[in-house]
Write an enzyme that holds these catalytic residues in place. Structure first.
Site, PDB file in Angstrom:
ATOM      1  N   ILE C  50      53.015  64.605  51.859  1.00  0.00           N
ATOM      2  CA  ILE C  50      51.630  64.261  52.245  1.00  0.00           C
ATOM      3  C   ILE C  50      50.955  63.035  51.994  1.00  0.00           C
ATOM      4  CG2 ILE C  50      49.265  65.138  51.644  1.00  0.00           C
ATOM      5  CD1 ILE C  50      51.182  67.361  52.653  1.00  0.00           C
ATOM      6  N   HIS C  52      47.880  61.257  51.157  1.00  0.00           N
ATOM      7  CA  HIS C  52      46.557  62.087  50.806  1.00  0.00           C
ATOM      8  C   HIS C  52      45.443  61.123  51.071  1.00  0.00           C
ATOM      9  CE1 HIS C  52      48.213  65.331  47.991  1.00  0.00           C
ATOM     10  NE2 HIS C  52      49.082  64.345  47.901  1.00  0.00           N
ATOM     11  N   ARG C 313      58.096  65.466  39.137  1.00  0.00           N
ATOM     12  CA  ARG C 313      57.088  64.413  39.445  1.00  0.00           C
ATOM     13  C   ARG C 313      56.980  63.671  38.005  1.00  0.00           C
ATOM     14  NH1 ARG C 313      54.798  69.520  39.714  1.00  0.00           N
ATOM     15  NH2 ARG C 313      53.704  69.990  41.679  1.00  0.00           N
ATOM     16  N   GLU C 339      53.459  59.798  39.974  1.00  0.00           N
ATOM     17  CA  GLU C 339      53.088  61.142  40.419  1.00  0.00           C
ATOM     18  C   GLU C 339      52.232  61.074  41.672  1.00  0.00           C
ATOM     19  OE1 GLU C 339      51.366  63.486  37.413  1.00  0.00           O
ATOM     20  OE2 GLU C 339      50.185  62.068  36.838  1.00  0.00           O
ATOM     21  N   CYS C 402      74.590  68.701  65.271  1.00  0.00           N
ATOM     22  CA  CYS C 402      73.528  69.735  64.390  1.00  0.00           C
ATOM     23  C   CYS C 402      72.823  70.708  65.619  1.00  0.00           C
ATOM     24  CB  CYS C 402      72.842  69.113  63.411  1.00  0.00           C
ATOM     25  SG  CYS C 402      71.227  69.839  62.951  1.00  0.00           S
TER      26      CYS C 402
END
Lengths: 120, 420, 475
Positions: C50, C52, C313, C339, C402
C-alpha cells in the site's frame, strides 16, 4: 492353513475378500462375482504386477523414455526389475514398443518403450 | 482474419478425441491448439498403466494411450499448433493465440471445442499453516519432474490427499528409492480408486490415514517435517492428536480444478459444483457453437470416459457447423440428495440423440442404495448400486424414447435413495 | 584484500535499495550487502503493498514526514523507473457511530500532515463508493491520493537504477561484525570483508543487532508478524479502494485491498514474535484475519484464496522510524524501525538519508546520473500488434511458461539477466510473477527450473527456491 484379507480391485465395488489357503486348496469368500474369486486366488498364490518406469535417453528430444514390462511380472521381482531399469540407458531414436531390455531381471518378460522419441 | 471451421483448444486426450471424431463426422477445416511442445497433454507424464480398458480393451500406459490418438490425428492430417497458447476467446468465437513463430494472432472459428483440462489445487488454496519452504509440490508437478525430467523431488515423503495422482506418486517414488511414510486424507474415505490404494499403498506397506490433515509444515528453506492431526466429523483438527513426521517433501493430491479462465473470458456460464461450463446434451455451452469436453468440463476418473465424451463433442460441433439449430426447450437436470452434479445440465428432447449418458459424482460413500431418475415427480428408473463413492464417476442413460413416451417433462431429477 | 567503498548499505530490502539508489546519484561508491540470495527477501516480500496517503502518523513524527513525501515520490518514480503503481484511493471505515470522532481526529491529523484531498464520507456515500462493504459502515475517511504498488517491482527498480549508476550488490552476505576505525567501518561477512567510509543500517528486523555492533544507544526491534491471504484475480475487483478499519494500538488493522496486479489481498493481523525468522503462517492467525476482514467485507470469497503468507514488521520500541546518523557512531546511519508506512516512505528515507551521508562524506551529486529505467516488458499486457512486434524481435517472448499469469520465457530470461538478477525461483517469481497465479507454479515449475539452470549454467539439481539449502530437487 493361512487366511488373507484383500480388497478386490476388479471393479469399483472393492469387495472385501477372504482367501484361505490350505495346502493346494484355495478358497475365496466375500466376492460377488467370478472375477473376484479369480483375483483373490491369484493375489494369494502368484501375485503379479506390471512395472512402469523411465530409462535415461541419450540424444533424444526427451530426457527420459517411459517403459513398462510387456506383461505383468511376479510381484516379488518388482524391485529387481527397477534395479535393471535404473542401470539402463538408451540412445534416441526409440520407437514405441521397442524392446529395451530382454528378459528383464530374469522374469522372462521384456521391458519395452511406451513412447517413441526422436533423435535431437 | 484467419478462419477455421473448428478450433479445438487443447491437444490432450479430450482435444485429440474430439478432433478425430469431428473429422470423421465430416469437418475438414480443423485446427488443434496445444500449449505444450507435444500432443497428449497430461498423459505424457502418466507413465503408469491402467488406461484404455474401456476404449481399447487392453491396459495401456498414458503415453501409449495418447500415441493411439496422436497417430489417428496424424493419419487424418489434422493440423496442430504446438507451443501455442490461447490468450482470449470472445463470445463471437474470435480466438487470440500467441506463439514464438507468429506472435499474437486473432482468428475466427466457426465452432470451438474447449479441451483445456484442469489444474491441481495448490497449497495456498488449502490454507495449510506453516512455512513456505522448498519441498512442497502438488503430486502432478512432482510427477512431471520425475517422469519427464528424471528428477526425484524428495527422499522422505508425506502425502496429503488420497487423489489418484498422489497414490500413483507414492508408488512411483517408492520404486525410485524414496521413503513414503504416510498418506493422509482429510475425508473419512479415499478420493482415489481402490485399485490404486491396493497397488500403490498396500503393496508397499504405506499407511493411509483417513480423517487426517496437515496442521504444520516445518522448515524455513526446505521441508524438515510435517505435523498431521486427526480431524473430527467437522473436519477440524482435534487437539492432542498431533504426530510429527520427519520428511523433506510434502506432496499434495487434494483435488483438481477445471481450468476455465478462457471460458469466463468468453462469458460462458459455469457450474458452481463442477467448476466447468454448464452444457446441454450436445455438450454445448451457453455460448452458441462453443463446446466443452474432458476435464475442463468436469474432472473425470478415467481417461476412457474423457475420450468418449470428447468424441461426442466433436460430432456435435460437426452437426453445429452443418447447421443444426439451437436447442428449443431444454429440460433442466437436477442433482439432488446425494448426487452432487450432473453433466450435461440439461437435455433437449426434440434434438437429442437416441440416448444421452449423464455423468455425475455422489456426495458420500454409499452401500446398497438406489440411483433414481425422476421425470418431474415420477420415478422412471431405479438402478440398484452395491457401492458408490465420490472418487468414482457414475452414469445413467436417458433415452429419447422414454422422454417422448412420458409426455411433457419440466425437470429431470437424479438422486440417491434407500431401496424401497 | 579488503574492498573499499565510500558507503556500505546493510540490507537489500526496499529501504536499503532506495538508499543505495539515492546514494548512487552522488559521487560515491556504494555496496549493498544482503544476507539472502536476492533483494526484497525480508519484510519487503511480505507486506500490504500500500502507498499510504499519510494521515495515520502522528504529526511531527519521522513517519509522518517521510510518508507524505514518500507517497509523492512513489507516484513520480513509478513513471521514470517503470514499476507497477496505481492510485486507487483508500477508505478508513468505522462500523460504529461512536467511533466517528476518532475518524474526525484522523482526518485532522491528515490535514496537519499535509495530505491532499481528504474527505469524510457518511454511510450512504461509503456504500455508494464500495457496495461490497458491510452494511454496518457508519462513515469513512476517504483519501484519494492513496495507492497500491508492487513492493518487489519498486525494490527492483531502485536496485537496478542504483546498479546502473555503479552501486554493487553482495548477496548471501550477512554482516557478522562491524568495527569502527579511523576512516570508517570494517564490515565483515562470511565471504568477504569490506571497508566503507560510511554505513547505512537498513537491516529490517535485524537493524537493532547491527546498530548494537557500533552504538551504545538502546534500540530494540520486535518482529511483528502479519498474516495475509491472497485471492484469485477473478475477485480482484470486489473492492476498488483499499479498505482499512479504524487503526488500533497494534497498527492499521486488517485491510481488504486490490493489489496492483489485480488480486485481492486480505490481512494483516499483528502478533509480536520473538523469532526474527519466523514467517510461518498459523491456523489461529488465519482465523484472526478472516474474522476481522469480515467486519469490512462480509462476503469475502474464501474459496478464491490462492495463497497465504506472513511477514515480519520491524517495530521499534519508540514507535517511530529511526532515520539518521547515530549520535555516538559518526558515519553510521540508521534506517531502522521501518514498519508501516515504510514501503511508502522508502524513497523519501533514501532521498533524505543519502543527502545526510553525502554531506558527512563531502560528496557532490553526479553531473549526469542515469535517472530512468525500463522494467521487464509485461508482454501479455501489450496490444496484439505490439506483442507480435516484440516476439518477432525475440521469439522467447512468444513462449508462454506461466499460463496463469501469461509470463513468457523471454521475461524469465530477462529477470535472470538483470542487474541484480534473479538467481532463484523466488527471484524470478518476484520479478516477473511467474508462478504467482492461481495454480501457484504447479504447471510452470519444471520449465522455470530448466530455464534458470540453463541461464545460470548450473545443474537443475542446484536450482533453489531462495537461498542455498532450498534446492527443489533432493539429491
Amino acid at each position: 492353513m493361512t487366511t488373507h484379507e484383500l480388497i478386490c480391485i476388479q471393479c469399483p465395488l472393492g469387495c472385501a475378500l477372504t482367501v484361505t489357503v490350505d495346502g493346494d486348496r484355495v478358497e475365496v469368500s466375500g466376492n460377488t462375482c467370478p472375477r473376484g474369486a479369480e483375483y483373490g486366488r491369484k493375489e494369494v498364490t502368484a501375485p503379479t504386477r506390471t512395472v512402469t518406469s523411465t530409462v535415461a535417453v541419450t540424444g533424444g528430444v526427451l530426457a527420459r523414455l517411459p517403459v513398462k514390462t510387456r506383461t505383468d511380472v511376479p510381484k516379488q521381482s518388482v524391485f529387481a526389475v527397477m534395479q535393471a531399469v535404473r542401470a539402463a540407458r538408451v540412445t534416441a531414436p526409440v520407437t514405441i514398443g521397442q524392446t529395451i531390455i530382454e528378459n528383464v531381471a530374469g522374469t522372462g518378460v521384456d521391458l519395452i518403450a511406451t513412447r517413441s522419441i526422436e533423435a535431437q | 482474419m484467419q478462419y477455421h471451421d473448428l478450433v479445438i483448444i487443447g491437444g490432450g486426450p479430450a482435444g485429440l478425441a474430439a478432433a478425430v471424431a469431428a473429422r470423421q463426422a465430416g469437418v475438414q477445416d480443423i485446427l488443434v491448439i496445444e500449449r505444450d511442445e507435444r500432443l497428449g497433454g497430461i498423459l505424457n507424464q502418466c507413465i503408469h498403466n491402467g488406461f484404455g480398458l474401456h476404449t481399447f480393451h487392453e491396459e495401456l500406459t498414458g503415453p501409449e494411450y495418447a500415441a493411439r490418438y496422436e497417430q489417428q490425428v496424424r493419419e487424418l492430417g489434422i493440423p496442430c499448433l504446438l507451443r501455442t497458447i490461447v490468450a482470449d476467446i470472445s463470445p463471437k468465437r474470435e480466438i487470440l493465440y500467441v506463439n514464438a513463430q507468429e506472435g499474437a494472432v486473432t482468428l475466427q472459428a466457426g465452432a470451438v471445442i474447449l479441451a483445456m483440462g484442469c489444474r491441481e489445487r495448490p497449497r495456498g488454496a488449502l490454507g495449510l499453516p506453516g512455512y513456505r519452504p522448498a519441498g512442497i509440490f502438488t503430486a502432478g508437478t512432482a510427477q512431471r519432474l520425475m517422469n519427464m525430467e528424471g528428477q526425484l523431488v524428495g527422499r522422505r515423503v508425506v502425502i496429503l490427499g488420497s487423489g489418484d495422482i498422489g497414490l500413483i506418486m507414492a508408488r512411483r517414488m517408492t520404486l525410485e528409492g524414496a521413503q513414503v511414510q504416510v498418506v493422509a486424507e482429510l475425508m473419512p474415505y479415499s478420493g482415489g480408486l481402490n485399485r490404486n490404494i491396493v497397488q500403490c499403498l498396500q503393496d508397499y506397506g504405506i499407511p493411509l490415514k483417513l480423517s487426517h490433515t496437515v496442521t504444520a509444515i516445518h522448515g524455513k528453506h526446505r521441508v524438515t517435517g510435517v505435523t498431521l492431526s486427526a480431524v473430527g466429523p467437522d473436519r477440524r483438527p482435534i487437539p492432542g492428536t498431533e504426530e510429527t513426521y520427519e520428511c523433506d517433501t510434502l506432496l499434495l493430491s487434494c483435488g483438481l480444478l477445471p481450468e476455465n479462465e478462457l471460458s469466463k473470458a468468453a462469458g460462458i456460464s459455469l457450474d458452481r459444483v463442477t467448476g466447468g461450463p454448464v452444457v446441454n446434451d450436445r455438450l454445448e455451452t451457453d455460448c452458441p457453437g462453443v463446446f466443452a469436453c474432458g476435464n475442463v468440463l468436469h474432472v473425470h476418473d478415467l481417461v476412457d470416459y474423457v475420450s468418449e465424451e470428447a468424441a461426442r463433442a466433436g460430432r456435435n460441433a460437426a452437426a453445429f457447423l452443418s447447421g443444426a439449430g439451437a436447442a428449443a426447450a431444454p429440460i433442466p437436470l437436477a442433482a439432488q440428495q446425494g448426487v452432487r452434479y450432473t453433466v450435461p445440465q440439461c437435455i433437449d428432447p426434440a434434438r437429442m440423440d437416441d440416448s444421452v449418458t449423464v455423468r455425475f459424482r455422489v456426495a458420500d460413500v454409499y452401500r446398497d442404495r438406489c440411483l433414481t431418475v425422476y421425470y418431474d415427480d415420477t420415478p422412471v428408473k431405479r438402478q440398484k448400486k452395491r457401492a458408490m463413492a465420490p472418487g468414482e464417476m457414475e452414469q445413467v442413460v436417458i433415452t429419447k424414447q422414454s422422454l417422448l413416451e412420458h409426455g411433457p417433462v419440466s425437470r429431470i431429477t437424479l438422486c440417491v435413495e434407500d431401496p424401497a | 584484500m579488503t574492498e573499499q567503498f565510500d558507503v556500505c548499505v546493510i540490507g537489500g530490502g526496499v529501504v536499503g535499495c532506495a538508499v543505495a539508489r539515492a546514494l548512487s546519484y552522488y559521487q560515491l561508491s556504494v555496496c549493498v550487502v544482503e544476507k539472502e540470495e536476492d533483494i526484497a527477501s525480508g519484510t519487503t516480500k511480505a507486506n500490504s503493498g500500500i502507498v499510504h496517503a499519510g494521515y495515520d502518523a502522528k504529526p511531527g513524527s519521522v513517519k509522518a514526514r517521510m510518508n507524505v513525501r514518500g507517497a509523492a515520490l512513489v507516484r513520480q518514480l513509478s513513471q521514470t523507473l517503470d514499476f507497477p503503481y496505481r492510485q486507487n484511493g483508500s477508505l478508513v471505515v468505522c462500523f460504529n457511530a461512536a467511533d466517528l470522532p476518532a475518524l474526525q481526529e484522523l482526518y485532522e491529523r491528515g490535514l496537519q500532515n499535509g495530505v491532499q484531498d481528504l474527505r469524510l464520507l457518511n454511510a450512504e456515500e461509503v456504500r455508494a463508493l464500495e457496495p461490497a462493504l458491510s452494511a454496518a459502515a457508519a462513515g469513512a475517511l476517504y483519501a484519494p491520493t492513496a495507492g497500491v504498488v508492487c513492493p518487489f517491482g519498486m525494490t527492483q527498480a531502485f536496485a537496478e537504477n542504483a546498479a546502473a549508476n555503479g552501486a554493487v550488490f553482495r548477496f548471501l552476505a550477512p554482516v557478522t561484525a562491524l568495527a569502527a576505525d579511523e576512516t570508517g567501518y570494517m564490515v565483515t561477512t562470511p565471504g568477504t570483508t569490506l571497508h566503507a567510509r560510511a554505513v547505512v543500517n537498513a537491516a529490517g528486523v535485524y537493524a537493532d543487532r547491527i546498530h548494537a555492533m557500533v552504538s551504545r544507544i538502546p534500540m530494540h526491534i520486535t518482529p511483528r508478524k502479519g498474516e495475509y491471504m491472497l485471492m484469485d484475480r477473478e475477485v480482484g475487483d470486489l473492492v476498488t479502494r483499499t479498505i482499512f478499519q479504524l487503526p488500533g494500538k497494534q497498527g492499521k488493522g486488517v485491510l481488504v485491498a486490490p493489489t496492483v496486479h489485480g488480486n485481492l489481498l486480505v490481512g494483516p493481523n499483528a502478533q509480536d514474535e520473538p523469532d526474527k525468522e519466523n514467517t510461518a503462517t498459523t491456523a489461529s492467525g488465519t482465523a484472526d484475519v478472516r474474522q476481522k476482514a469480515l467486519r469490512s467485507v462480509p462476503d469475502l470469497p474464501w474459496n478464491k484464496v490462492i495463497t497465504g503468507f506472513a511477514g515480519l514488521r520491524a517495530h521499534e520500541d519508540g514507535d517511530d522510524f529511526i532515520v539518521g546518523e547515530a549520535p555516538d557512531a559518526p558515519g553510521f546511519f540508521n534506517a531502522a524501525g521501518i514498519e508501516s508506512p515504510g514501503l511508502t516512505a522508502a524513497p523519501a528515507i533514501g532521498e533524505w538519508l543519502a543527502g545526510q551521508v553525502a554531506a558527512r562524506l563531502g560528496a557532490a551529486p553526479k553531473a549526469n546520473p542515469i535517472t530512468t529505467r525500463r522494467g521487464i516488458p509485461r508482454v501479455a499486457e501489450l496490444p496484439p500488434a505490439e506483442r507480435s512486434k516484440l516476439i518477432a524481435q525475440n521469439p522467447a517472448y512468444g513462449v508462454i511458461v506461466c499460463r496463469c499469469e501469461s509470463i513468457s520465457e523471454g521475461e524469465i530470461v530477462d529477470a535472470i539477466h538483470r542487474t541484480p538478477g534473479a538467481v532463484s525461483m523466488d527471484g524470478i517469481k518476484r520479478r516477473v510473477r511467474q508462478g504467482m497465479g492461481r495454480c501457484q507454479a504447479g504447471f510452470c515449475t519444471p520449465a522455470a527450473m530448466a530455464i534458470l539452470a540453463r541461464e545460470l549454467a548450473i545443474p537443475v539439481t542446484r536450482v533453489t527456491k531462495n537461498r542455498p539449502g532450498s534446492e527443489l530437487i533432493k539429491e
